[in-house]
Design a protein around this motif. Structure first.
Motif, short mmCIF file in Angstrom:
data_model
loop_
_atom_site.label_atom_id
_atom_site.label_comp_id
_atom_site.label_asym_id
_atom_site.label_seq_id
_atom_site.Cartn_x
_atom_site.Cartn_y
_atom_site.Cartn_z
N ALA A 295 0.83 -1.20 0.00
CA ALA A 295 0.00 0.00 0.00
C ALA A 295 0.86 1.25 0.00
O ALA A 295 0.46 2.29 -0.54
CB ALA A 295 -0.92 0.00 1.22
N SER A 296 2.07 1.14 0.57
CA SER A 296 2.96 2.30 0.67
C SER A 296 3.84 2.49 -0.56
O SER A 296 4.54 3.50 -0.67
CB SER A 296 3.86 2.15 1.90
OG SER A 296 4.64 0.96 1.80
N ALA A 297 3.82 1.53 -1.49
CA ALA A 297 4.71 1.58 -2.66
C ALA A 297 4.07 2.41 -3.77
O ALA A 297 3.53 1.87 -4.74
CB ALA A 297 5.03 0.18 -3.14
N GLU A 298 4.14 3.71 -3.63
CA GLU A 298 3.43 4.59 -4.57
C GLU A 298 3.94 4.47 -6.00
O GLU A 298 3.15 4.48 -6.95
CB GLU A 298 3.51 6.04 -4.08
CG GLU A 298 2.80 6.28 -2.75
CD GLU A 298 2.84 7.73 -2.33
OE1 GLU A 298 3.38 8.55 -3.10
OE2 GLU A 298 2.34 8.03 -1.23
N GLU A 299 5.26 4.38 -6.18
CA GLU A 299 5.81 4.29 -7.53
C GLU A 299 5.40 2.99 -8.21
O GLU A 299 5.05 2.98 -9.40
CB GLU A 299 7.33 4.42 -7.51
CG GLU A 299 7.82 5.83 -7.24
CD GLU A 299 9.31 5.97 -7.52
OE1 GLU A 299 9.86 5.12 -8.24
OE2 GLU A 299 9.91 6.92 -7.01
N VAL A 300 5.43 1.91 -7.48
CA VAL A 300 5.04 0.62 -8.04
C VAL A 300 3.57 0.65 -8.42
O VAL A 300 3.17 0.20 -9.50
CB VAL A 300 5.33 -0.52 -7.05
CG1 VAL A 300 4.78 -1.86 -7.57
CG2 VAL A 300 6.82 -0.64 -6.78
N ARG A 301 2.75 1.17 -7.52
CA ARG A 301 1.32 1.23 -7.81
C ARG A 301 1.04 2.14 -8.99
O ARG A 301 0.17 1.83 -9.82
CB ARG A 301 0.57 1.71 -6.56
CG ARG A 301 0.61 0.72 -5.40
CD ARG A 301 -0.05 1.27 -4.15
NE ARG A 301 -1.46 1.55 -4.37
CZ ARG A 301 -2.24 2.14 -3.48
NH1 ARG A 301 -1.73 2.53 -2.31
NH2 ARG A 301 -3.51 2.35 -3.73
N ALA A 302 1.79 3.23 -9.12
CA ALA A 302 1.60 4.13 -10.26
C ALA A 302 2.00 3.44 -11.56
O ALA A 302 1.34 3.60 -12.59
CB ALA A 302 2.40 5.41 -10.06
N PHE A 303 3.09 2.67 -11.53
CA PHE A 303 3.54 1.94 -12.71
C PHE A 303 2.49 0.93 -13.14
O PHE A 303 2.12 0.83 -14.33
CB PHE A 303 4.86 1.23 -12.39
CG PHE A 303 5.26 0.19 -13.39
CD1 PHE A 303 5.54 0.52 -14.71
CD2 PHE A 303 5.39 -1.14 -13.02
CE1 PHE A 303 5.91 -0.44 -15.64
CE2 PHE A 303 5.76 -2.12 -13.93
CZ PHE A 303 6.02 -1.76 -15.25
N LEU A 304 1.96 0.16 -12.19
CA LEU A 304 0.95 -0.83 -12.51
C LEU A 304 -0.36 -0.17 -12.96
O LEU A 304 -1.03 -0.67 -13.87
CB LEU A 304 0.71 -1.74 -11.31
CG LEU A 304 1.89 -2.63 -10.90
CD1 LEU A 304 1.59 -3.36 -9.60
CD2 LEU A 304 2.25 -3.61 -12.00
N ALA A 305 -0.70 0.96 -12.34
CA ALA A 305 -1.91 1.68 -12.74
C ALA A 305 -1.80 2.19 -14.17
O ALA A 305 -2.75 2.13 -14.95
CB ALA A 305 -2.19 2.83 -11.78
N ALA A 306 -0.61 2.69 -14.54
CA ALA A 306 -0.39 3.16 -15.90
C ALA A 306 -0.49 2.03 -16.91
O ALA A 306 -0.80 2.26 -18.08
CB ALA A 306 0.99 3.84 -16.01
#
Length: 213
Positions: A159-170
């Motif tokens: 939940a805290s991995a903002e860059e990873v989540r942004a990459f996957l969201a993109a």
């Protein structure tokens, strides 16, 4: 294929895995299915990636236990077939050097059907980022899932991995409302993960995974 977790620390010399000498950002970049001989390199990259990823949510004495040798041993056992199931370990290479990895397999979530694959883990060494390795790995994960008849891909990033989540969201994966706490430390330390989901049904839809890393 289950994602290897950390064990006791080791003191192996990993000087052979020098990630500072890259030939260039696009030098012979490729993704392939991992071989048994890749286990030490994958273990090294995973240890570096996990120490970085968990630094903000776990105490230093816990992250210090993310060491290459236990990860490598777990991957070696997986690649030998002891715990593979229908899972696949993929590696990203710059020339002959392994600089990233990803694993995909059937989802073990209780609400998942036979059509659901899970991105079990994905990581790229810090020195090799922003060179497209992450996107190539994710493309290969989607292709692998489709080849096994899966039409849905899920992932459980921190939940805290903002860059990873942004990459996957993109790349098209979106939160579906599910979350969990996973034990990651020897004293029962936990981290919160959120589930992201995407349809990967149409093999002609290039939007399923976009170049974003």
């Amino acid at each position: 294929m289950s994602q290897p977790h950390h064990h006791a620390p080791d003191h192996e010399d990993h000087s052979q895995h020098d990630h500072s000498q890259q030939a260039g950002p696009l030098a012979d970049a490729s993704v392939r299915v991992a071989r048994l001989s890749d286990a030490p390199a994958v273990g090294f990259v995973q240890a570096v990636v996990f120490r970085e990823a968990y630094a903000a949510v776990l105490a230093p004495e816990v992250t210090e236990q993310f060491q290459p040798q236990p990860f490598a041993s777990a991957w070696r056992a997986t690649l030998q077939g002891a715990a593979s199931g229908d899972g696949v370990l993929l590696v990203a290479c710059a020339g002959e050097q392994v600089v990233g990895f990803a694993a995909v397999g059937a989802s073990s979530d209780p609400d998942a059907g036979d059509e659901t694959a899970e991105l079990l883990v994905l990581g790229v060494h810090p020195d090799a980022r922003r060179q497209g390795h992450g996107s190539r790995l994710l493309h290969a994960v989607v292709d692998t899932a489709r080849a096994r008849g899966r039409s849905v891909l899920t992932a459980w990033p921190l939940a805290s991995a903002e860059e990873v989540r942004a990459f996957l969201a993109a790349a098209g994966l979106a939160p579906d409302g599910a979350h969990r706490d996973r034990v990651v430390g020897p004293e029962g330390e936990t981290v919160t993960e959120v589930r992201l989901t995407a349809s990967v049904q149409d093999p002609t839809d290039d939007r399923a995974v976009e170049e974003s890393q």
